[in-house]
Design an enzyme around this catalytic site. Structure first.
Site, PDB file in Angstrom:
ATOM      1  N   ASP A  67      41.551 -29.586   2.567  1.00 54.95           N
ATOM      2  CA  ASP A  67      40.113 -29.535   2.837  1.00 54.95           C
ATOM      3  C   ASP A  67      39.638 -28.084   2.866  1.00 54.95           C
ATOM      4  OD1 ASP A  67      41.640 -29.249   5.241  1.00 54.95           O
ATOM      5  OD2 ASP A  67      39.863 -29.640   6.450  1.00 54.95           O
ATOM      6  N   GLU A 132      41.726 -29.827   8.598  1.00 60.45           N
ATOM      7  CA  GLU A 132      42.109 -28.576   9.247  1.00 60.45           C
ATOM      8  C   GLU A 132      40.875 -27.748   9.562  1.00 60.45           C
ATOM      9  OE1 GLU A 132      43.554 -24.451   9.902  1.00 60.45           O
ATOM     10  OE2 GLU A 132      42.109 -25.130   8.434  1.00 60.45           O
TER      11      GLU A 132
HETATM   12 ZN   LIG Z   1      43.289 -22.510   5.958  1.00 62.70          ZN
END
Ligand SMILES: [Zn+2]
Length: 386
Positions: A67, A132
């Site tokens: 992501d 993340e």
């Molecule tokens: Zn990163």
């Protein structure tokens, strides 16, 4: 497919957190051609990828995320963020440095290695999330305990995050500081500004509390960590009228702390400092205050001491790149904080971080095969193949 082709296949996917936008399909089909067993593990609405080759120990895991942060104002980009474009030796796209280059080169290193040394002892895995850059609740944080529960025992974990500062290979992260947010509200007695004797002004109390917190030396740091720092980032109070003494006032602050402290020891000290300061005020002014305090822990500090993994990584940077990387615990938090508590040696190593999260994010094209070679060389050392 080489690392640049794989990378291009990832960069044209608009995988704004927490959507993998098809990145995992690309990676699964690539890895399965080389005998990796792949699996998508879903938590909430978030997909995670676990792919493993071989059996038993040692197990080396390449980890990271597909992501990316949103591109922001599209008109500021020289070329569209999800249409990867080459200019002057660099590849421009959102996620180029953070961290699809790391993902692509780690995959290439793993498949090159298992092709070249089919008889190696142990196993190699790829562990990726699409959560993340956002809340990071349904990514590595949940995947780690899930895998450990299933008997997965990781020896070495390498996050391909953009750790390099100026040139590829100048910095390896072998730990991170802890991060904790604290919210403190001082409660006084609301009243009329013309009748201060009937009130207790919490804004006045904040002054000495802030001074006391600011003067405190939380720790001096050590050879791996800088001194713990605290920054107040918000101060608020007021009842919205110029003739009212407000009943409460709030500050919010963040700690970045070394491995000499824990969230618990810091919070205990904050309680002591605030309580003592308010007690002194009560004694000196007769004004009584109470307080509310709560905290949110973003991550405890962790450290991988110099050992097999840091040495293999440093030697690989030396032989492939001619660099002697420094070990650092600087920078913000990463998913490595969710892995380290389970015991494996963990490092972060990857491309130059100069443009991450920025408009016109880019990665140097020549660095891609060099990065693959570094990861591959690390595997050779860890599996006794040099
Ligand atoms: Zn990163």
């Amino acid at each position: 497919m080489n690392e640049k082709e794989l990378l291009l296949n990832l960069l044209d996917k608009p995988s704004v957190t927490p959507d993998d936008a098809g990145c995992f399909d690309v990676i699964e089909s690539y890895l399965s051609e080389f005998g990796f067993q792949t699996e998508i593990v879903t938590f909430g609405a978030v997909k995670n990828l676990w792919a493993v080759h071989g059996n038993g120990q040692p197990l080396t895991v390449f980890a990271g995320h597909v992501d990316v942060v949103p591109p922001g104002d599209l008109s500021k980009w020289t070329t569209p963020p999800f249409a990867p474009t080459e200019r002057g030796g660099y590849l421009y796209a959102r996620g180029a440095a953070d961290m699809k280059a790391g993902v692509a080169t780690m995959c290439l290193a793993a498949t090159n290695f298992v092709t070249q040394y089919p008889d190696y002892q142990g196993s190699i895995a790829i562990m990726l999330t699409a959560d993340e850059e956002g809340p990071a609740h349904d990514g590595i944080k949940q995947l780690m305990p899930y895998l450990v529960e299933r008997g997965v025992n990781m020896d070495y974990v390498i996050f391909g995050e953009p750790s390099s500062d100026k040139v590829l290979g100048d910095t390896i992260k072998n730990g991170r500081r802890g991060s904790m947010h604290v919210h403190l509200t001082i409660l006084g007695q609301q009243g009329h500004v013309a009748y201060p004797d009937l009130a207790a002004n919490p804004i006045h109390a904040l002054g000495p509390v802030i001074t006391r917190l600011a003067d405190e030396i939380w720790c001096q740091g050590n050879e791996y960590f800088p001194a713990t720092s605290k920054q107040i980032w918000e101060l608020s109070g007021g009842a919205g009228a110029s003739n009212i003494i407000p009943g409460e006032a709030t500050i919010r602050f963040n700690f970045r702390f070394s491995n000499q402290l824990s969230a618990e020891t810091i919070i205990e000290r904050v309680h002591t400092l605030v309580a003592e300061t308010l007690q002194t005020l009560a004694t000196n002014t007769g004004k009584r205050y109470t307080y509310d305090l709560y905290h949110e822990l973003a991550g405890e500090p962790f450290l991988t001491r110099e050992g097999d993994l840091t040495q293999a990584m440093q030697a690989a940077c030396q032989s492939v790149l001619g660099q002697s990387p420094k070990l650092s615990t600087g920078g913000g938090t990463s998913d490595a904080r969710f892995v380290a508590p389970f015991g494996p040696q963990v490092v972060e190593f990857g491309p130059v971080n100069a443009t991450i999260h920025q408009v016109d994010e880019c990665v140097k094209i020549d660095d891609l095969p060099r990065l693959t070679q570094v990861y591959q060389r690390v595997l050779m050392t860890l599996y006794g193949k040099n």
